[in-house]
Design an enzyme around this catalytic site. Sequence first.
Site, mmCIF file in Angstrom:
data_model
loop_
_atom_site.group_PDB
_atom_site.id
_atom_site.type_symbol
_atom_site.label_atom_id
_atom_site.label_comp_id
_atom_site.label_asym_id
_atom_site.label_seq_id
_atom_site.Cartn_x
_atom_site.Cartn_y
_atom_site.Cartn_z
ATOM 1 N N HIS A 1 0.660 -1.402 0.007
ATOM 2 C CA HIS A 1 -0.111 0.124 -0.130
ATOM 3 C C HIS A 1 0.992 1.229 0.003
ATOM 4 C CE1 HIS A 1 0.555 -0.659 4.416
ATOM 5 N NE2 HIS A 1 0.808 0.499 4.398
ATOM 6 N N HIS B 1 4.224 7.339 3.283
ATOM 7 C CA HIS B 1 5.207 6.189 3.302
ATOM 8 C C HIS B 1 4.809 5.227 2.240
ATOM 9 C CE1 HIS B 1 2.004 4.677 6.052
ATOM 10 N NE2 HIS B 1 2.368 3.262 5.257
ATOM 11 N N GLU C 1 7.906 1.200 4.749
ATOM 12 C CA GLU C 1 7.181 0.470 5.629
ATOM 13 C C GLU C 1 7.403 -0.893 4.957
ATOM 14 O OE1 GLU C 1 3.045 0.671 6.126
ATOM 15 O OE2 GLU C 1 3.076 -0.636 7.795
#
Length: 141
Positions: A7, A80, A131
């Site tokens: 994502h 992110h 991440e």
Amino acid sequence: MIGRMNHIGIATPDVEKAAKVWLELYGATKAHDAFDMPEQGVRVKFIDLPNSQIELIEPLGDASPLLGFLARSPAGGQHHVCFEVEDIFAARDDMRTKGARVLGTGEPRMGAHGTPVIFVHPKDSGGVLVELMQIPAEAIS
Ligand code: CO
């Protein structure tokens, strides 16, 4: 090695307002219900895309790590990018071996998908906060 992009994280002052952009302007068809992650200081709302997701994140509480970001970018913005890894501890150790800075204590913590995650300092990735998210064992073929 990183796997699929899972994502994109987008910081916003209001996840419900932000969701409308992706639903109404860009035609995304599915927004999940928002939920709070008090330990992370964020409220989260996922938007499904055909090949990925957008993770809308809004500050939650006075100590939210997003408050600094929104002070610099009050309208919000890209925060992110999340990539999947098979083993979060192996990924963490690999990052450290290569000299990258893992944020916080380096102990993986529970991410918004319910699997452990770590964050790598943006200065180690050309300004991108990365991440890394362990995918559920059943998702590994
Ligand atoms: Co994320």
